[in-house]
Design a protein around this motif. Structure first.
Motif, short mmCIF file in Angstrom:
data_model
loop_
_atom_site.label_atom_id
_atom_site.label_comp_id
_atom_site.label_asym_id
_atom_site.label_seq_id
_atom_site.Cartn_x
_atom_site.Cartn_y
_atom_site.Cartn_z
N ASN A 98 0.83 -1.21 0.00
CA ASN A 98 0.00 0.00 0.00
C ASN A 98 0.86 1.26 0.00
OD1 ASN A 98 -2.44 -1.34 -0.05
ND2 ASN A 98 -2.57 -1.47 2.18
N LEU A 99 1.95 1.24 0.73
CA LEU A 99 2.86 2.38 0.76
C LEU A 99 3.46 2.61 -0.62
CD1 LEU A 99 4.36 4.50 2.48
CD2 LEU A 99 6.11 2.78 2.88
N MET A 100 3.87 1.52 -1.29
CA MET A 100 4.46 1.65 -2.62
C MET A 100 3.43 2.17 -3.62
SD MET A 100 6.84 -1.66 -2.99
CE MET A 100 8.55 -1.56 -2.52
N ARG A 101 2.18 1.72 -3.48
CA ARG A 101 1.13 2.22 -4.37
C ARG A 101 0.91 3.71 -4.15
NH1 ARG A 101 -2.01 -2.19 -2.50
NH2 ARG A 101 -1.56 -3.98 -3.78
N ALA A 102 0.92 4.12 -2.90
CA ALA A 102 0.69 5.53 -2.57
C ALA A 102 1.82 6.41 -3.11
CB ALA A 102 0.57 5.70 -1.06
N VAL A 103 3.04 5.89 -3.00
CA VAL A 103 4.20 6.66 -3.45
C VAL A 103 4.33 6.57 -4.97
CG1 VAL A 103 6.72 6.80 -3.31
CG2 VAL A 103 5.38 6.41 -1.26
#
Length: 70
Positions: free
Chosen positions: A55-60
């Motif tokens: 989720n963090l990678m998707r957000a970034v």
């Protein structure tokens, strides 16, 4: 008369041995269930960590690298 007493003692001994064996089996089953639960909890923690990173990678907006998450 002696044979009856011997037979009764033998039956009592068998009953005690059976009860002891059943207690040991129950103890082993409880221990196995605890270990299964522990392993499942550990697996759930790892999955949650991977999902959090995803989720963090998707957000970034960054693609995952070749490293393994597990």
């Amino acid at each position: 008369m002696l044979a009856i007493m011997v037979q009764r003692k033998l039956e009592e001994k068998r009953a005690r041995a059976l009860e002891k064996m059943q207690n040991e089996v129950a103890k082993a089953r409880r221990k196995a269930e605890e270990r299964r639960a522990s392993a499942e909890a550990k697996r759930g923690t790892k999955v949650a960590r991977v999902l959090e990173i995803a989720n963090l990678m998707r957000a970034v907006g960054r693609a995952p690298t070749k490293r393994s998450f597990f």
